[in-house]
Design a protein around this motif. Sequence first.
Motif, mmCIF file in Angstrom:
data_model
loop_
_atom_site.group_PDB
_atom_site.id
_atom_site.type_symbol
_atom_site.label_atom_id
_atom_site.label_comp_id
_atom_site.label_asym_id
_atom_site.label_seq_id
_atom_site.Cartn_x
_atom_site.Cartn_y
_atom_site.Cartn_z
ATOM 1 N N VAL A 141 0.831 -1.201 0.000
ATOM 2 C CA VAL A 141 0.000 0.000 0.000
ATOM 3 C C VAL A 141 0.867 1.254 0.000
ATOM 4 N N ALA A 142 1.930 1.246 0.803
ATOM 5 C CA ALA A 142 2.845 2.395 0.868
ATOM 6 C C ALA A 142 3.506 2.639 -0.483
ATOM 7 N N LEU A 143 3.887 1.551 -1.139
ATOM 8 C CA LEU A 143 4.515 1.683 -2.457
ATOM 9 C C LEU A 143 3.528 2.244 -3.469
ATOM 10 N N GLY A 144 2.256 1.822 -3.365
ATOM 11 C CA GLY A 144 1.235 2.343 -4.263
ATOM 12 C C GLY A 144 1.050 3.827 -4.084
ATOM 13 N N LYS A 145 1.076 4.284 -2.810
ATOM 14 C CA LYS A 145 0.936 5.710 -2.556
ATOM 15 C C LYS A 145 2.131 6.494 -3.091
ATOM 16 N N ALA A 146 3.313 5.817 -3.074
ATOM 17 C CA ALA A 146 4.534 6.491 -3.565
ATOM 18 C C ALA A 146 4.566 6.557 -5.088
ATOM 19 N N GLY A 147 3.636 5.882 -5.777
ATOM 20 C CA GLY A 147 3.576 5.931 -7.243
ATOM 21 C C GLY A 147 4.364 4.835 -7.953
ATOM 22 N N ILE A 148 4.816 3.843 -7.189
ATOM 23 C CA ILE A 148 5.562 2.725 -7.783
ATOM 24 C C ILE A 148 4.602 1.938 -8.686
ATOM 25 N N ASP A 149 5.107 1.488 -9.847
ATOM 26 C CA ASP A 149 4.231 0.848 -10.839
ATOM 27 C C ASP A 149 3.921 -0.610 -10.527
ATOM 28 N N PHE A 150 4.932 -1.388 -10.083
ATOM 29 C CA PHE A 150 4.732 -2.817 -9.863
ATOM 30 C C PHE A 150 5.361 -3.233 -8.549
ATOM 31 N N ALA A 151 4.767 -4.285 -7.976
ATOM 32 C CA ALA A 151 5.315 -4.864 -6.751
ATOM 33 C C ALA A 151 5.629 -6.334 -6.998
ATOM 34 N N GLN A 152 6.739 -6.805 -6.375
ATOM 35 C CA GLN A 152 7.159 -8.199 -6.532
ATOM 36 C C GLN A 152 7.727 -8.668 -5.203
ATOM 37 N N GLY A 153 7.281 -9.847 -4.771
ATOM 38 C CA GLY A 153 7.799 -10.362 -3.515
ATOM 39 C C GLY A 153 6.884 -11.416 -2.938
ATOM 40 N N TYR A 154 7.283 -11.918 -1.767
ATOM 41 C CA TYR A 154 6.515 -12.984 -1.137
ATOM 42 C C TYR A 154 5.137 -12.504 -0.704
ATOM 43 N N GLY A 155 4.996 -11.210 -0.519
ATOM 44 C CA GLY A 155 3.684 -10.673 -0.160
ATOM 45 C C GLY A 155 2.729 -10.723 -1.337
ATOM 46 N N ILE A 156 3.227 -10.883 -2.521
ATOM 47 C CA ILE A 156 2.378 -11.023 -3.718
ATOM 48 C C ILE A 156 2.204 -12.511 -4.034
ATOM 49 N N THR A 157 3.262 -13.147 -4.472
ATOM 50 C CA THR A 157 3.289 -14.610 -4.678
ATOM 51 C C THR A 157 4.712 -15.100 -4.461
ATOM 52 N N LYS A 158 4.823 -16.344 -4.068
ATOM 53 C CA LYS A 158 6.134 -16.967 -3.949
ATOM 54 C C LYS A 158 6.553 -17.535 -5.316
ATOM 55 N N PRO A 159 7.857 -17.706 -5.553
ATOM 56 C CA PRO A 159 8.299 -18.357 -6.802
ATOM 57 C C PRO A 159 7.747 -19.772 -6.908
ATOM 58 N N MET A 160 7.266 -20.129 -8.080
ATOM 59 C CA MET A 160 6.684 -21.446 -8.333
ATOM 60 C C MET A 160 7.290 -22.040 -9.613
ATOM 61 N N PRO A 161 7.280 -23.394 -9.732
ATOM 62 C CA PRO A 161 7.819 -24.008 -10.958
ATOM 63 C C PRO A 161 7.017 -23.579 -12.192
ATOM 64 N N LEU A 162 7.711 -23.299 -13.267
ATOM 65 C CA LEU A 162 7.056 -22.871 -14.513
ATOM 66 C C LEU A 162 6.144 -23.971 -15.062
ATOM 67 N N LEU A 163 6.526 -25.226 -14.835
ATOM 68 C CA LEU A 163 5.720 -26.333 -15.343
ATOM 69 C C LEU A 163 4.360 -26.413 -14.650
ATOM 70 N N ASP A 164 4.245 -25.764 -13.457
ATOM 71 C CA ASP A 164 2.970 -25.756 -12.719
ATOM 72 C C ASP A 164 2.363 -24.352 -12.742
ATOM 73 N N PHE A 165 2.494 -23.669 -13.843
ATOM 74 C CA PHE A 165 2.104 -22.255 -13.917
ATOM 75 C C PHE A 165 0.613 -22.074 -13.593
ATOM 76 N N GLN A 166 0.343 -21.008 -12.796
ATOM 77 C CA GLN A 166 -1.033 -20.635 -12.457
ATOM 78 C C GLN A 166 -1.179 -19.123 -12.659
ATOM 79 N N LYS A 167 -2.338 -18.749 -13.161
ATOM 80 C CA LYS A 167 -2.589 -17.317 -13.336
ATOM 81 C C LYS A 167 -2.628 -16.641 -11.980
ATOM 82 N N TYR A 168 -2.296 -15.338 -11.970
ATOM 83 C CA TYR A 168 -2.352 -14.588 -10.709
ATOM 84 C C TYR A 168 -3.797 -14.225 -10.381
#
Length: 948
Positions: free
Chosen positions: A921-948
């Motif tokens: 939320v703080a990053l959104g207020k700061a105007g950052i375009d994208f967020a990436q991290g464990y708070g969004i999704t954890k890394p997963m195998p490409l062979l088991d790809f799932q939509k966000y």
Amino acid sequence: MKKRLLNQLAISCVVALFLLVSSVQSEEVFFDDEVNHIDLLNKITWLQTDKYLQLSDVQNLENWRLDAMPNKLKEDKSLWGSIDLYRSISSDEPFVFKIGNPLLDYVDVYLLDSKNRILSSYLMGAKREFSKRPFEHRLFMVPIDPRQSVIKVFFKIRDDGPIVFPVTLNKQSNLIVNEQHLLLATGFVCGGLVLLGGYFFATYIFLRSPVRYWFAVSNALFFLFFLNIKGMLGQFTSFTTYISNINAALFGVLLITIAKVTFSILEAVPTIWRHSFYALGFVTVAMAFSADTNSQIIFAVLMSALSCLIIFIMAFIYNKSDKKVANLACLGGLSLIAISGFTRVSLYLATVPIFESVSFIFTVFIMLGMVLIALSIEGHERVLIKRHHLKQETAITDLHHYYDFFQNSAEGLFTSKVDGELVSVNPAMCSLFGYKNTNEMLLRMNKADEFYADSSDRELVLGEIHKSGKVIGKEIRGIRKDGSEFWFSISGQIKEQNDERYLFGSIFDVTARKQSNMSLKYLATHDSLTGVFNRREFDARLDSELCQAQSQNTDLTLLYLDLEQIKQVNDTCGHKAGDLLIKQLSLKLDSVVSGKGMLARIGGDEFAVLLVGDEASMAYLIANELLNVVKEFRFTWENRVFTLGVSVGQATWQPNISTPEQLMSMADSACYLAKKGGGNKIHTYSSDDQGMQRYDKQLSWVSRINEALQTEQFELYYQHYLPLGKKSTGHQYELLLRMPQLDGDIILPETFLPAAERYNLSAKIDRWVIEYYFKWLTKHPEHLEELTQVSINLSGHSIGDKELKLFILSAFEKHNIPYHKISFEITENTAIVAMEETLEFINTFQKLGCLFALDDFGSGITSYNYLKGLPIDQVKINGSLVKNILVDPIDLAMVNSIHDITKAMGMETVAKFVESTEVMVALGKAGIDFAQGYGITKPMPLLDFQKY
């Protein structure tokens, strides 16, 4: 008169009585002394019977008919003929009954009187003894008793060929006259053939023209064929058993010889057609051994027709413009022969009897055909003579041209005998060897051996000529008149002229090129600045010596030298001073190693020494001597004095070391530890050293990485981005690399990537990632359709690897991946350290539509200075600044600062290490375009790809 009437009356009574007692209704033929010749064929009654029936069996049969004569007899059948002959007036004038086909196998003739009593019988035929015939004649003739007023004639025919023959009754005196005329005509034909054959054979002896020889042979064969088909050959030799077989064999050989003649006249006919034609002749000869005469004749006709067709096609295709008359004459002759022969044989196969007078007409046409072929040969050879004259004229002109070329050629040209005696040279040759003119050179240089600085080289040249037929461009050292040596290229071959063998050769000076090549060869193995061996030659020698050490268990030691303070000289005095320093120092280093081992410059300020055998055991002493040389060395530039330092790593080969890279890595590691220990030291590699153990651990990663690349043990993961200021559309994620283990553990890249980068494997890993991912996208087109952007990390080594750049370009084309969907991530440190290579790489792919992201931005103190010069589309903020923005106002201020600057430059921002909703939320207020991290999704195998 009265007496004559009484005789006729008596004969009439006898005939009447004979007709009454005879059961065979035969045609009656009346003749007297006024008759010279009667054709009996149409007056004979015929009967086909089993071949074993005798006269007594067929006399009483009633199915005799005038039209019962077949075209061909079956093998188990015989043909009987019957006719009654009545002599009107009794006289002593003899008559002869004649069957006019000398090829008939079996001919039995029975003469009966008016009471059916056998007056005489004659067993004749080609397959019976010639001597048993009543007349020694080629045809089958029997005498008619002049004392008998009524004679009944029965004859039996057996043959496997066409049943065709004339049957005549001839007055003997008239027959003799006809025979004389026949012999005269035969002599005319035979004489013509002998004259033609003799003339062409005689001229062949003098001219040695193959076409004349084969035409002479053709005449001889036709001569024998003509005599044999007329039965005269059998009459002369009394041998008639194989008359049909001999005919077939002679005809087959005649086809071959005529082909030889024709193809000689036509010229340029391909070998395959010649051999095909000859095969037809040989097959026809083989048919001579067939027992069936009819098959022989039919097959010979077919082969003749096919041969004529081939000849006419070849004449149309391979027609020389200067030989049209000769070719037309040849074709005209062949046409006459073919038409006459085919007509004669066609009548024969149609069982149309041909009298000998008509047969001779066909023979005359065939003779005319032979004469036309003879004229064609003469015309053909006139053309050849004309061509030869033109060729001679051309040769004379060429000789003049050659002489001019010989005299004016820029190359040295010479002629010598095989024993070396010099025969001729041209002016260029004199100039090349330092002589004023040809007379002086021939006078002073008697032997071609004197061309060469080493006279044995001439034997090598001759040996190559004898082996290969010629020598081309062989480079040899020569010697001039003044004794100076030079390099020349010699080409030549041996040819025979006037029963003498000569060596014709050319020579030109290649001294400049040879020296240039020697320089290039030297540069290919030596460092251009220092003159010591370069890295390529060192690697090759190391590989060779390591193989020898493994096979022979010899000693081998490697020294790795890393010079220090070179950068200080370059920065202070310039690269010119640095180059001079390296050059001077390398001379001193080489003076220590020379004669003991191999010194090579393997980097800008790195050297290596390879020691083998006994010198390897002295490696530490030599390393110490090198260390002292560097420490004592003083470099002076513009009144400034510089000293240097050096770190030396020593590695000794052990049986467990299998590759040059492994030994080099050990020496490098030892050198690194020596440098880490303060420099100006020698460090010997030991597996018990803890520092070495760390390097060994990295080295073990090298083999594991290589194995993972070969067996595809790596696995791709993905981690989604979350847009903070707009709705998510399509897939947006970053590709991550993992190394799964058999026990289920997952090794993260920070564990093995340092070793990959140190040992130049990171580019190979990036290549694997791109190839694997692009293949996966090709197999999942629906995923590719929904993909908005994927970020792929590239290492610093990959950015400067031109081969990898070409590979990536090829991969896009090969897998048809849209450029705009791919974003390449490069680290801030990579961009700053290799700015030039980074800019070149970015420009190449941005023009195609690819995006670029700067990873870990904010980790370096010079980030803002370089950001303006990089054409980046996206900035990824270092996670250390992001994760504490809720509690650290400085981190928040830095994030805001990065956002403001990137927005001003038109770049997007991605915040890494977003581990909570509050941070997001703080990053959104700061105007950052994208967020990436464990708070969004954890890394997963490409062979088991799932939509966000």
